[in-house]
Enzyme design. Structure first.
Site, PDB file in Angstrom:
ATOM      1  CB  SER A  93    -114.167   3.791  34.131  1.00 43.09           C
ATOM      2  OG  SER A  93    -113.075   3.513  33.343  1.00 43.09           O
ATOM      3  CE  LYS A 168    -111.654   0.435  32.728  1.00 45.52           C
ATOM      4  NZ  LYS A 168    -111.460   1.857  32.743  1.00 45.52           N
ATOM      5  CE  LYS A 236    -114.974   5.395  38.985  1.00 46.98           C
ATOM      6  NZ  LYS A 236    -114.736   5.257  37.610  1.00 46.98           N
TER       7      LYS A 236
END
EC number: 1.1.1.60
Length: 288
Positions: A93, A168, A236
């Site tokens: 990701s 995502k 993150k």
């Protein structure tokens, strides 16, 4: 397309590699921690001492790494040492813009690249039931589909290179918001002394029902935060969401608050815990 090299055998990468072995692929693992590679070998896989060695004879390369800089570092070795025509599936990701840029660089080197981040957590990786959102050229996505279907139950092409990472990011926004609301609801219900298991049961059956209640509520009630997906990583990901939204000129006010809450939980020392440990921050803010 039988030789698959998996780079990154962590919480997600290790079970994905194991499922590829079960599906009949010849799987080679590359990881900084040698014991992770040994575990894959015990399951019938193989190991390589370096990325260069691991990708040299690969038909397919799968990367599952923590963050954009990690993928960028590995990408250089892939471009330098993989054979022309090799298919590179990045299941990490990372930033959508970085994914699109690296796909273009891979194409210049004669490689085929798709971004295929996954959702479903550790259990989804173990069960081969991941939801996989794929960005890339249609022919490359179709070439990757058999490998992806060995590790996931839902594989959807969502657009050109970088699109998988964009979807995502949206996924991580929704998941963080749902976890926060479930955490707030649990602390609220506990403050009133209701029967918690009964409350979760009836909430799950109504319009408030969601995957977090189904899969995570039991651990949240028991204050068990063994990481399936760490707060550090969700922190993150929310940084990716807020930066990408700003670039597109999209307002995400709730998302901005979620990013602050996740960052605060990390600052409290909860970074290595499961992202459901947002509950601990709600308790702290509530003085409980």
């Amino acid at each position: 397309m039988s030789n698959v090299t998996v780079i990154g055998l962590g919480i997600m990468g290790a079970p994905m590699a194991a499922n590829l072995v079960k599906a009949g692929y010849t799987v080679t693992g590359v990881n900084k921690e040698p014991e992770k590679v040994e575990q894959l070998i015990e399951l019938g896989g193989h190991g390589a001492a370096s990325i260069a060695e691991g990708v040299r004879d690969a038909d397919v390369i799968v990367t599952m790494l923590p963050d954009t800089p990690d993928v960028e570092l590995v990408a250089a070795d892939i471009v330098d040492h993989a054979r022309e025509g090799t298919l590179w599936i990045d299941a990490s990701s990372i930033r959508p813009d970085a994914a699109a840029r690296m796909a273009a660089q891979a194409a210049e080197a004669g490689l085929r690249a798709v971004d295929a981040p996954v959702s479903g957590g550790e259990q989804g990786a173990i069960d081969a039931s991941l939801s996989i959102m794929v960005g890339g050229a249609p022919a490359d996505v179709e070439a990757a589909r058999p490998v992806l279907e060995a590790v996931g139950s839902t594989v959807v092409h969502v657009g050109p290179a970088g699109s998988g990472q964009t979807v995502k990011a949206a996924n991580q926004l929704i998941v963080a918001g749902t976890i926060e609301l479930v955490a707030e609801a649990i602390v609220f219900l506990e403050a009133y002394g209701v029967e918690m298991e009964a409350a979760i049961k009836v909430l799950s059956a109504g319009l408030a029902g969601n995957r977090i209640l189904e899969r995570k509520a039991e651990g949240m009630l028991g204050r068990s935060f063994q990481p399936g997906f760490r707060i550090d990583l969700h922190h993150k990901d929310l940084g990716i969401v807020t930066a990408a939204a700003r670039q597109a000129g999209v307002a995400i006010p709730v998302g901005a608050v979620l990013a602050q809450l996740m960052g605060a939980a990390r600052a409290q020392g909860h970074g290595q815990l499961d992202h459901t440990a947002l509950l601990l921050l709600v308790e702290q803010l509530s003085g409980r």
